[in-house]
Design an enzyme around this catalytic site. Structure first.
Site, PDB file in Angstrom:
ATOM      1  N   LYS A  91       0.860  -1.179   0.000  1.00 17.18           N
ATOM      2  CA  LYS A  91       0.000   0.000   0.000  1.00 17.18           C
ATOM      3  C   LYS A  91       0.893   1.223   0.000  1.00 17.18           C
ATOM      4  O   LYS A  91       1.660   1.451   0.933  1.00 17.18           O
ATOM      5  CB  LYS A  91      -0.940   0.042   1.200  1.00 17.18           C
ATOM      6  CG  LYS A  91      -1.930   1.232   1.075  1.00 17.18           C
ATOM      7  CD  LYS A  91      -2.510   1.717   2.385  1.00 17.18           C
ATOM      8  CE  LYS A  91      -1.651   2.687   3.136  1.00 17.18           C
ATOM      9  NZ  LYS A  91      -1.479   4.003   2.437  1.00 17.18           N
ATOM     10  N   GLY A  99       7.011   4.665   8.668  1.00 17.89           N
ATOM     11  CA  GLY A  99       6.216   5.878   8.831  1.00 17.89           C
ATOM     12  C   GLY A  99       6.395   6.444  10.219  1.00 17.89           C
ATOM     13  O   GLY A  99       7.440   6.270  10.838  1.00 17.89           O
ATOM     14  N   SER A 100       5.360   7.082  10.710  1.00 16.39           N
ATOM     15  CA  SER A 100       5.488   7.742  12.007  1.00 16.39           C
ATOM     16  C   SER A 100       5.364   6.746  13.161  1.00 16.39           C
ATOM     17  O   SER A 100       4.755   5.680  13.025  1.00 16.39           O
ATOM     18  CB  SER A 100       4.394   8.795  12.167  1.00 16.39           C
ATOM     19  OG  SER A 100       3.150   8.139  12.337  1.00 16.39           O
ATOM     20  N   THR A 101       5.932   7.155  14.295  1.00 17.61           N
ATOM     21  CA  THR A 101       5.848   6.309  15.488  1.00 17.61           C
ATOM     22  C   THR A 101       4.395   6.111  15.915  1.00 17.61           C
ATOM     23  O   THR A 101       3.995   5.009  16.295  1.00 17.61           O
ATOM     24  CB  THR A 101       6.678   6.931  16.632  1.00 17.61           C
ATOM     25  OG1 THR A 101       8.049   6.932  16.219  1.00 17.61           O
ATOM     26  CG2 THR A 101       6.566   6.119  17.914  1.00 17.61           C
ATOM     27  N   VAL A 150       1.659   5.975  14.119  1.00 20.43           N
ATOM     28  CA  VAL A 150       0.972   4.973  13.297  1.00 20.43           C
ATOM     29  C   VAL A 150       1.600   3.595  13.497  1.00 20.43           C
ATOM     30  O   VAL A 150       0.918   2.571  13.469  1.00 20.43           O
ATOM     31  CB  VAL A 150       0.973   5.381  11.810  1.00 20.43           C
ATOM     32  CG1 VAL A 150       0.298   4.319  10.956  1.00 20.43           C
ATOM     33  CG2 VAL A 150       0.252   6.711  11.634  1.00 20.43           C
ATOM     34  N   GLY A 151       2.909   3.569  13.718  1.00 15.56           N
ATOM     35  CA  GLY A 151       3.581   2.303  14.006  1.00 15.56           C
ATOM     36  C   GLY A 151       2.928   1.582  15.179  1.00 15.56           C
ATOM     37  O   GLY A 151       2.718   0.363  15.149  1.00 15.56           O
ATOM     38  N   GLU A 181       9.696   0.772  10.893  1.00  8.38           N
ATOM     39  CA  GLU A 181      10.754   1.763  10.715  1.00  8.38           C
ATOM     40  C   GLU A 181      10.104   3.108  10.989  1.00  8.38           C
ATOM     41  O   GLU A 181       9.275   3.566  10.199  1.00  8.38           O
ATOM     42  CB  GLU A 181      11.276   1.738   9.277  1.00  8.38           C
ATOM     43  CG  GLU A 181      11.950   0.458   8.860  1.00  8.38           C
ATOM     44  CD  GLU A 181      13.365   0.325   9.417  1.00  8.38           C
ATOM     45  OE1 GLU A 181      13.936  -0.752   9.268  1.00  8.38           O
ATOM     46  OE2 GLU A 181      13.877   1.297  10.014  1.00  8.38           O
ATOM     47  N   CYS A 198      13.804   9.994   7.860  1.00  8.96           N
ATOM     48  CA  CYS A 198      13.642   9.493   9.235  1.00  8.96           C
ATOM     49  C   CYS A 198      14.956   9.577  10.018  1.00  8.96           C
ATOM     50  O   CYS A 198      14.953   9.763  11.234  1.00  8.96           O
ATOM     51  CB  CYS A 198      13.126   8.066   9.225  1.00  8.96           C
ATOM     52  SG  CYS A 198      13.995   7.001   8.064  1.00  8.96           S
ATOM     53  N   GLU A 207      10.067  15.090  16.350  1.00  7.28           N
ATOM     54  CA  GLU A 207      10.524  14.995  14.973  1.00  7.28           C
ATOM     55  C   GLU A 207       9.767  15.987  14.111  1.00  7.28           C
ATOM     56  O   GLU A 207       8.544  15.969  14.078  1.00  7.28           O
ATOM     57  CB  GLU A 207      10.283  13.572  14.457  1.00  7.28           C
ATOM     58  CG  GLU A 207      10.929  13.301  13.112  1.00  7.28           C
ATOM     59  CD  GLU A 207      10.614  11.904  12.585  1.00  7.28           C
ATOM     60  OE1 GLU A 207       9.473  11.468  12.780  1.00  7.28           O
ATOM     61  OE2 GLU A 207      11.499  11.282  11.978  1.00  7.28           O
TER      62      GLU A 207
END
Lengths: 493, 507
Positions: A188, A241-243, A245-246, A264, A298, A395
């Site tokens: 995706k 992606g972002s933490t 969403v992780g 990541e 990142c 970030e």
């Protein structure tokens, strides 16, 4: 009724780019649940609309992948997997010009980088992993009275959710290890940058991959991404992606079928410059470290710590060097920095710049929008910062760096570690003992010495602490896509 | 604190002195309250042990954190190896103490505990001790740089272990964690805290620095939860139920994204072909595979599929062997099967037996409580129910039954007949679990092809349950994430750092 999603776009420079805007499922471009407009970040204008996946399309893609795995791909030899991957790499190289232009159009990164780095990295990554296809060795383990061995088997259907900062390169990082180990993929893309992967999809079909082995869909994270992360037939999901969403991806996996997860995530990487560094090189690498890809990296070195003795000199030269940064039309060969990816990101970064000022840091240079079209921001440097400030903790993901002074090794290591992240770090020094011992101490997945942002497809990349789980690239990436079966045959009846 | 020391007398008169405190920083300290540990053979209290709540978990993690950064992270590999081997020697010295505590606390027969438990702990410690100085990174050729990787410890690890094989589970967590330079806080099951407390004393005696290994007991929802949510814990290793495994993964995601490995449940199939060399042999392995440890094993072979040709002979011999095995006092020499661990588990297993009957499976053997003290259950065999509808379609009714799908964790097996090989493999794989499987055949082609086709982390061929510290163990699908044992376990406890030294590139 078959609908043709083939589209053409002419750039401001007169280049004709062609790509297909459908969802790529089972080697066909098909309709989505709706469409998403793709925006040109240099001017905020619509490039085209692409088909967007929702639950039904994610299910269709996963089903196609599952069928392809069971009926075809799990029976495909390593040699054949490698052959197809090399073929795809060849097709990418043959089309590098057009693909790079599509990437620059969609993402806004300088054409010199798309063509000279991003796209070639994809084919290098595919070739690297293709070479591993027939080298997935299990072990034979000596045990009493048994033949005991392990097989390193593919997992099956792997989901990949990739970001918008290095669109096609991120696709390569996921496809390479997944395919060579015998898995099938549903990728995706980000709704902000779907185009280069859709071009890749055409090449996937042309290379001869069986239908369903590689599926490429675009969709919103909270809709298509969520469905993929929760799908019971997906055995593994890889997310970059972002933490924030992780976390959601890992929770989704925990709540459904305990699919394996690699993440990541973000970073707030420290760049440490000792007073015995080669200053001019340090300045140049530090500049690349933070402003490369418009700060949308990142592992960007967003906190620069300069030892007291050379602080003033460094800052002066850094200002001079940075003031020469060419910010502008990404289709110009000499452009170093293009626009930020979207209005939302632009606003977010400008918000952080304001926060920096509000919290009392000095905006040493930059801090403003550039022009009044698109999402361009001046390369921005803050000084007189405190570790607790937002611009030092959170970030920003833009062309903003905080530069501060340090006294000695103990002092700077403590400052460097004042973060929940641990993705990367750098040390500039000419002294070998210092280089090795400081690198040992730094809590980060990648430590650069006398350079920055040097990524290689064959070295592992990933985070300590909340920067992620698992490693991509290099031999280490294979573990993410394999599961271990131990077979013990009793030969002592 | 001497008031925490207690003397425990086993039914055979053997006495063990034990400190019942929480083992933190090499000291036994009081907890938030106590938990009574019950003898499952009698239902009576053995002793009260100190129990941790969040506050004590915080103390233990702080001790482990301090120990990690205070020297264990940079400890010499050979020193870690020496300490691990010393601990192994002490476990061997005090083996009788440990197996008595284990049998009393868990209910497993003393003969079984003596046969394997302390040996497994010793082997695990010795195996990983050998790895301390072999944690190799790589040097990777890259342009203009010296690029290498270091496999560093992650920091403070949390281990949450179950009650079915308590001291073995303790060793499986401590050994790989400590050898790779991590410190650890292990939370034992509140049902079986005793053997770990004895090992705690040996950890101090062996000379481990304070805080390197901490052992506490407590309830899952409080102490376990606190450990999985702790911001200073970098990694959690959990063995237990699927439901709790999910909760732990969620807790990790919601807090500091700590690494997790999970060893969960199973519903492992064994496929028995008619070309086996000896039906008696197969009966022996499959019987052990399900009834050993009172069926309380994550990888128990609880579904047996027997090829038509030998079905009758097999089931008769299986029944005979089962009937010949004594259920009773764990301290009696002739006992094969002890009680289930607790009243809660007893009720759970009996409930599944009840459901099995209600859903129409044939209870071929057993199905009842044994005696009226403790939590003993007869070894129970269900056989498959197949029906032919009027159109002569073969309806396999049993496959969707609750007892075929859900993990019972007790001495209950379901034995079915099969004809078609592809069909039985599909049935074997038709489960959300994937921990283990058994294949019984004398034919090499069939052995390899069937083991390739079965979706499980461990495939035993012509045997069951054998494992050594060198062989990886873990689940496919919802049986878990990651592998324990073997070289494979090391990556659970290390994080990779790539160092790239520029020796040639300038901008």
């Amino acid at each position: 009724m078959t609908v043709n999603f083939a589209t053409e776009f002419t750039t401001s420079k007169g280049d004709k780019l062609s790509f297909n805007t459908g969802l790529f499922i089972n080697n066909e471009f098909v309709e989505g649940a709706g469409t998403i407009d793709v925006i040109n970040p240099t001017n905020g204008e619509k490039i085209c609309a692409v088909q967007a996946a929702e639950e039904a399309q994610v299910n269709a893609a996963v089903d196609a992948a599952d069928k392809a795995y069971r009926e075809v791909w799990s029976k495909t030899s390593a040699r054949e997997r490698a052959r197809l991957m090399h073929k795809l790499a060849d097709l990418i190289d043959a089309n590098v010009d057009e693909i790079a232009k599509i990437e620059t159009l969609d993402n806004g990164k300088g054409i010199a980088f798309s063509k000279g780095y991003d796209i070639p990295e994809v084919s290098k990554t595919l070739r690297y992993f293709a070479g591993f296809a027939d080298k997935l060795h299990g072990k034979v383990i000596e045990t009493e009275g048994k033949l005991s061995y392990t097989r390193h088997e593919p997992i099956g259907v792997c989901g990949a959710i990739i970001p918008w900062n290095f669109p096609l390169m991120m696709a390569g990082w996921k496809l390479g290890p997944a395919l060579c180990t015998g898995n099938v993929v549903v990728l995706k893309t980000s709704e902000l940058t779907p185009l280069s992967a859709l071009k890749l999809a055409e090449l996937v079909k042309e290379a001869g991959f069986p239908p369903g082995v590689v599926n490429i869909i675009t969709g919103y994270g909270h809709i298509a991404g969520e469905k993929l992360a929760r799908h019971p037939k997906v055995g593994k999901v890889a997310f970059t992606g972002s933490t924030a969403v992780g976390r959601l991806v890992m929770k989704a996996a925990a709540e459904t079928n305990l699919k394996k997860v690699t993440l990541e995530l973000g970073g707030k990487s420290p760049n440490i410059i000792f007073d015995d560094a080669d200053i001019d090189q340090a300045v140049a690498w530090a500049h690349k470290g933070v402003f490369f890809n418009h700060g949308q990296c990142c592992c960007a070195g967003t906190r620069i710590f300069v030892q007291e003795g050379i602080y003033d000199k460094f800052l002066e030269r850094f200002k001079e060097y940075t003031s020469k940064t060419k910010v502008g039309d990404p289709f110009e060969q000499e452009t170093f920095q293009g626009p930020q990816i979207s209005q939302v990101q632009f606003d977010r970064i400008m918000g952080y710049i304001q926060a920096g000022k509000d919290e009392g840091a000095t905006c040493f240079m930059g801090g403003n929008r550039l022009g009044n079209s698109g999402y361009f921001i001046e390369p921005t440097v803050f000084t007189d910062v405190k570790g607790s400030m937002k611009i030092m903790q959170e970030e920003i993901f833009g062309p903003v760096v905080a530069v501060s002074k340090f006294k000695d090794e103990a002092d700077v290591i403590e400052k460097a570690h004042d973060t929940t992240y641990g993705l990367a770090a750098a040390v500039f020094t000419q002294n070998i003992t210092r280089a090795v011992t400081v690198a040992n101490k730094l809590e980060a997945g990648t430590v650069w010495v006398n350079c920055y942002n040097e990524l290689d497809y064959n070295t592992p990349f990933g985070g300590f602490k909340q920067s992620g789980i698992g490693r991509e690239n290099g031999e280490y990436a294979l573990d993410n896509y394999l599961q271990i079966k131990a077979v013990k045959i009793n030969v002592e009846l | 604190m001497s008031s925490l020391i207690t003397e425990i007398t086993a039914p055979d008169g053997y006495k063990v002195t034990l400190n019942t405190g929480l083992f933190i920083n090499n000291e036994f300290v009081p907890g938030a309250h106590t938990i009574d540990t019950i003898n499952p053979a009698t239902g009576k209290v053995i002793a009260a042990v100190q129990a941790a709540e969040k506050e004590q978990v915080d103390l233990a993690v702080d001790a482990a954190y301090k120990a990690f950064y205070g020297g264990w992270k940079t400890s010499k590999p050979l020193e870690r190896a020496r300490l691990m081997r010393k601990l192994a020697d002490l476990v061997k010295r005090d083996s009788e103490d440990l197996v008595h505590l284990e049998s009393l606390d868990n209910g497993k027969p003393l003969s079984a505990s003596r046969m394997m438990d302390t040996d497994s702990v010793i082997e695990q410690l010795q195996y990983y001790a050998g790895f301390c100085d072999k944690l190799h990174g790589k040097v990777i050729e890259t342009e203009g740089k010296l690029s290498y990787t270091i496999h560093e410890p992650v920091g403070v690890c949390g281990g949450i272990i179950p009650w079915n094989v308590p001291m073995i589970m303790l060793a499986w967590k401590i050994a790989p964690a400590v050898c790779t330079g991590n410190t650890i806080v292990v939370k034992t099951s509140e049902l079986t805290p005793l053997s770990a407390l004895k090992i705690a004393a040996l950890i101090k005696e062996a000379g481990f620095p304070p805080g390197v290994v901490n052992i506490i007991t407590g309830y899952g929802p409080t102490a376990g939860e606190a450990l999985s949510r702790h911001m200073k814990v970098s990694k959690i290793a959990f063995t237990g139920s699927l439901a709790t495994g999910r909760a732990i993964m969620k807790a990790a995601a919601e807090t500091n994204l700590k690494k997790i490995t999970l060893e969960l449940g199973g519903k492992s199939p064994s496929i028995i072909f008619d070309d086996v060399e000896s039906v008696d042999e197969v009966v022996f392995w499959t019987h052990t595979g399900v009834f050993f440890n009172s069926g309380q094993s994550c990888c128990a072979g609880t579904r047996l599929y027997v090829q038509e040709g030998i079905y009758d002979e097999f089931i008769e011999k299986f029944k005979a062997l089962t009937l010949s095995k004594k259920v009773g006092d764990p301290f009696a020499a002739e006992t094969f099967q002890g009680p289930q661990i607790s009243e809660g588990q007893f009720n759970r297993v009996m409930n599944y037996i009840d459901i099995g009957r209600k859903e129409g499976a044939t209870c071929y053997l057993g199905g009842n409580r044994v005696g009226d003290e403790g939590y003993f259950i007869e070894p129970t065999i269900f056989t498959a129910l197949t029906e032919y509808c009027i159109c002569f379609f073969y309806l396999d009714v049993t496959e969707n039954m609750t007892i075929m799908k859900e993990e019972i964790f007790g001495p209950v097996v379901i034995i079915s007949k099969f004809k078609d090989i592809d069909d039985v493999i599909a049935k074997g794989n038709d489960t959300t679990y994937g921990l283990a499987a058994g294949v019984f055949t004398s034919n090499i082609t069939r052995a390899v092809k069937v083991s390739n086709a079965l979706e499980a982390g461990t495939i035993w061929v012509n045997t069951y349950y054998s494992n050594s510290p060198a062989e990886p163990f873990g689940g496919y699908k919802q049986s878990g994430i990651g592998r324990e044992c073997g070289e494979y376990a090391l990556s659970n406890y290390t994080q990779v750092k790539a160092v790239k030294i520029n020796v040639g590139k300038s901008i």
